[in-house]
Design an enzyme around this catalytic site. Sequence first.
Site, PDB file in Angstrom:
ATOM      1  N   LYS A   1     -74.856  18.478  -0.193  1.00  0.00           N
ATOM      2  CA  LYS A   1     -74.116  19.316   0.737  1.00  0.00           C
ATOM      3  C   LYS A   1     -73.136  20.236   0.029  1.00  0.00           C
ATOM      4  O   LYS A   1     -73.119  21.435   0.228  1.00  0.00           O
ATOM      5  CB  LYS A   1     -73.361  18.443   1.754  1.00  0.00           C
ATOM      6  CG  LYS A   1     -74.218  17.404   2.419  1.00  0.00           C
ATOM      7  CD  LYS A   1     -75.309  18.008   3.275  1.00  0.00           C
ATOM      8  CE  LYS A   1     -76.160  16.941   3.927  1.00  0.00           C
ATOM      9  NZ  LYS A   1     -77.283  17.503   4.660  1.00  0.00           N
TER      10      LYS A   1
ATOM     11  N   ILE B   1     -69.900  12.655   1.708  1.00  0.00           N
ATOM     12  CA  ILE B   1     -70.737  13.697   1.136  1.00  0.00           C
ATOM     13  C   ILE B   1     -70.306  15.116   1.485  1.00  0.00           C
ATOM     14  O   ILE B   1     -70.757  16.066   0.871  1.00  0.00           O
ATOM     15  CB  ILE B   1     -72.240  13.540   1.497  1.00  0.00           C
ATOM     16  CG1 ILE B   1     -72.465  13.665   2.999  1.00  0.00           C
ATOM     17  CG2 ILE B   1     -72.783  12.241   0.989  1.00  0.00           C
ATOM     18  CD1 ILE B   1     -73.952  13.763   3.324  1.00  0.00           C
TER      19      ILE B   1
ATOM     20  N   ASP C   1     -68.802   7.370   3.670  1.00  0.00           N
ATOM     21  CA  ASP C   1     -69.753   8.388   3.241  1.00  0.00           C
ATOM     22  C   ASP C   1     -68.989   9.709   3.172  1.00  0.00           C
ATOM     23  O   ASP C   1     -68.660  10.293   4.202  1.00  0.00           O
ATOM     24  CB  ASP C   1     -70.914   8.454   4.246  1.00  0.00           C
ATOM     25  CG  ASP C   1     -71.998   9.425   3.817  1.00  0.00           C
ATOM     26  OD1 ASP C   1     -71.739  10.286   2.951  1.00  0.00           O
ATOM     27  OD2 ASP C   1     -73.119   9.340   4.361  1.00  0.00           O
TER      28      ASP C   1
ATOM     29  N   TYR D   1     -74.552  10.782  12.423  1.00  0.00           N
ATOM     30  CA  TYR D   1     -75.719  11.462  11.873  1.00  0.00           C
ATOM     31  C   TYR D   1     -76.998  10.725  12.298  1.00  0.00           C
ATOM     32  O   TYR D   1     -77.141   9.530  12.047  1.00  0.00           O
ATOM     33  CB  TYR D   1     -75.572  11.481  10.355  1.00  0.00           C
ATOM     34  CG  TYR D   1     -76.803  11.746   9.538  1.00  0.00           C
ATOM     35  CD1 TYR D   1     -77.188  10.854   8.544  1.00  0.00           C
ATOM     36  CD2 TYR D   1     -77.568  12.899   9.708  1.00  0.00           C
ATOM     37  CE1 TYR D   1     -78.302  11.088   7.754  1.00  0.00           C
ATOM     38  CE2 TYR D   1     -78.682  13.137   8.922  1.00  0.00           C
ATOM     39  CZ  TYR D   1     -79.043  12.229   7.944  1.00  0.00           C
ATOM     40  OH  TYR D   1     -80.146  12.458   7.158  1.00  0.00           O
TER      41      TYR D   1
END
Lengths: 440, 511
Positions: free
Chosen positions: A276, A239, A237, A152
């Site tokens: 998200k 998410i 992570d 990202y």
Amino acid sequence: MAIEIEQPRVGLSKIAVSKTHGEDSPYFAGWKAYDENPYDEFRNPSGVIQMGLAENQVSFDILEEYLEQHAEEASWGKKASGFRENALFQDYHGLQSFRKAMASFMEQIREGRAKFNPDRVVLTAGATAANELLTFILADPGDALLVPTPYYPGFDRDLRWRTGVNIVPIHCDSSNNFQVTPQALEAAYKNAESLNIKVRGVLITNPSNPLGATIHRSTLEQILDFVTIKNIHLVSDEIYSGSVFSPTEFTSVAEILESRSYKDCERVHIVYSLSKDLGLPGFRVGTIYSYNDRVVTTARRMSSFTLISSQTQQLLGSMLSDEKFTGNYITKNRERLRNRYEKMVGGLRNAGVECLEGNAGLFCWVNLSPLLENQTRESELAVWEAILHRVKLNISPGSSCHCSEPGWFRVCFANMSEKTLEVALKRIQSFMEERKITSG
Amino acid sequence: MTHTRTQTQPRTPQSDADTTSTTSGGRATTAMRVIVPLQGVVQGRGGLVLGSVIPCALFYFLQFYLKRHRPGPTPTTPPSTPPEAAEVSSPPLHRVQSRSIVSPRGRPQWTPMMRKIIQMVFFQLGLAENLLCVDLVQDWLAANAKNSIVGRDLSISGIATYHPSEGLMELKLAVAGFMSRVMERSTSFNPSQIILTAGAAVAIEMLSFCLADAGNAFLVPSPYSPDLDRDVKWRTGVEIIPVPCRSTDGFSLSTTALDRAFTQAKKRGLRVRGIIISNPSNPVGNLLNRETLYRLLDFATEKNIHIISNEILAGSTHGSEEFVSLAEIIDSEDLDRNRVHIIYGLSKDLSLPGFGMGVIYSFNENVLAASKKLTRFASISAPTQRLLIAMLSDTNFVDKFIKTNRERLHRICSEFVAGLKQLGIECAKSSGGFYCWADMRGLIRSYSEKGELELWDKLLNVAKINVTPGSSCHCIEPGWFQCCFTMLTEKDIPVVMERIAKVSETCKSHS
């Protein structure tokens, strides 16, 4: 005429003037083009369609309905005393009820395969803050975190800017669908060593952004073994965990820890957010879940710099605790995302474009390398610009995700209506047909 | 180097003659100390039976509650062997240690229910939160909250999606208007110079990151709020150099002292990047007058450094003195505005601490640009912004609130200060804020930090009053204490004074 003596300009810090915020990269430049000429079905049908924003708008209606029906509870209409207790003196501990709600929501997403203790939940204003906070705690300026590529683009800012920490990439390629290998991990570690940089941890995103795919259980085990041997941290992570199309295909690092009876778990930390899965980025709700007591305590204190308002906690707390609602939401959300994904992939295939096989997230990892003149970053950017300015689609070039192979692009499909997606797919089809004709 | 004083946590006091508890654990003994005085209070009214039953019931309830809701994390399953590798279980040590800033005013880690119980007998005068006008806010919320977030014109998608992280323009407009009203329209604020953050602590830290590099320093007049140590120094690596203010000067800031501090810093090789003032000041509560502000600006211009003015209590002035914002001075002066930055927030002036809303108001384009990007890490959630827009735009409510707040503050401040005066305790002149700066030098056994902390301990454990000792505010004169009165009602004041009187008697009899 007197000569004006120029006052020396009062200076700013290095952080203030540095470019590490990364907002000059193509990732953000595309957004600018969209802002200047945004697509609208009726008012601007030839505008730029935003396919570079990983936002989830497919399940808004479900949320809207719930919040509208339960608005009374959410505000303090009837519970005036609730306001006094909850709003006043906002502790960085956050509302116990909200932490409980987050823990139980995270459990539900993993279908109970992992348990989460509300006392280990630290609240932050978004996952952006959570990642930065963990970096401050786990590493010193000049140290490094190993991050698998492609990753990202925001990590360049979130992990490095104020913290002064470096990112050393773990190179992954299409030969094995961009999965992390022990060799790649070892190579990245050695690379950092050769640069005299101390590695403090590995940061993975699972499911991956931008790949849109979950990490295999075996790979997770290998990563966990690696960090244990090197005695470093692991930040996972997660998410997009609620956006996996089929829940059984996602393995959280929490599950692996449970299967190992939590042996050596103090090095593991999970990041989560509602932006998200619930499509609520505007609410700024993120969390750090750490198995390390000292990290939890320090992170809590540090969260003074990134609090979630008690009002927001109140608003969402009862919703997240409503297991019937959340169960239903999670199921429907997964379904709708899968449908979008299949539509996207189908449309691309018709246009002769291949994607990485994905099973999660709000985007596809698309292979446009056949369109590149040369297998270089410059050619990739040339294609990106062509697609932005001629096809009027903003997609994210792999180079801004630090992908080592040119030609890959991340294309989002969940931040628009189905109709808009169809328009976008049609444009891609015409573009590809044109190319076939011109290249003979 | 600044001398960061570490204070003992109030929760596990070492010795107390009153306790008869033999139960284990610091928490239980603390509870016992809380219950014993309650017994005395109840006995006066309900007789022996009630006087014994109620405290016992409360005690057991509290024990039970403590067991179930122990604050602090517990591992999901305890590790079978303690981890050998110190590396992982102890994150970078030097950073973590500097992060263990502890002050007696440290945030209580009690649940709301516990707080309720404790509050029945324990007076929290160490927390600068304003409960005086909570009723007004409560009423407004009850009438308006629902519609201001999700109403007919507002859909979820309107507030759910990504927003500019530095705050909605509507809210900036509303905040600019509010700031102007609060400062009695002495100056107007330009919304495009406003950056909104999730709290004033964030705003201060952000400016610290933008104006100074690690290893640089800010000059801060002392005594100053203990929170600044965390907000300015913790993650940034920036130093604070205190500029001592003396009681003989009414704790006002002298340019000589500033100059001296600046020169000393230079000698030590520390680069000073700016001055941070608070106006109204915390912990003393005085206002900076025009002359002082002009002199400060001159000083900053001469040294080519920044000025940060924390005006977060501007709406909580309650004396007859005029409040002058740095923004007002700038208006009338022709100077380099690039060095001027103002911090504000709604948590104090509007009694909304849980909402977390801070403001950076700067005249410097580059600072605004950098801060804007930094708000990614701490922006205010959209529904809260909507609620605040509605609240701040309700000018009737705002005007009424500001007026009532000032009246109530003035009243309780006068009563509190008068009460202390009767005990022979004078306070520094206080025209703003939720507290008074009390001179208890006459009560401390030795004129030192040790003596001060001994008194603090007595006040905490005997009088059951939590006040903030001057040493945690970096005051160079021992014996001063900050007492916040905004969590009290008028009825509480005589009780508080009585308790202080008892302690004061024991102090005098010992000397």
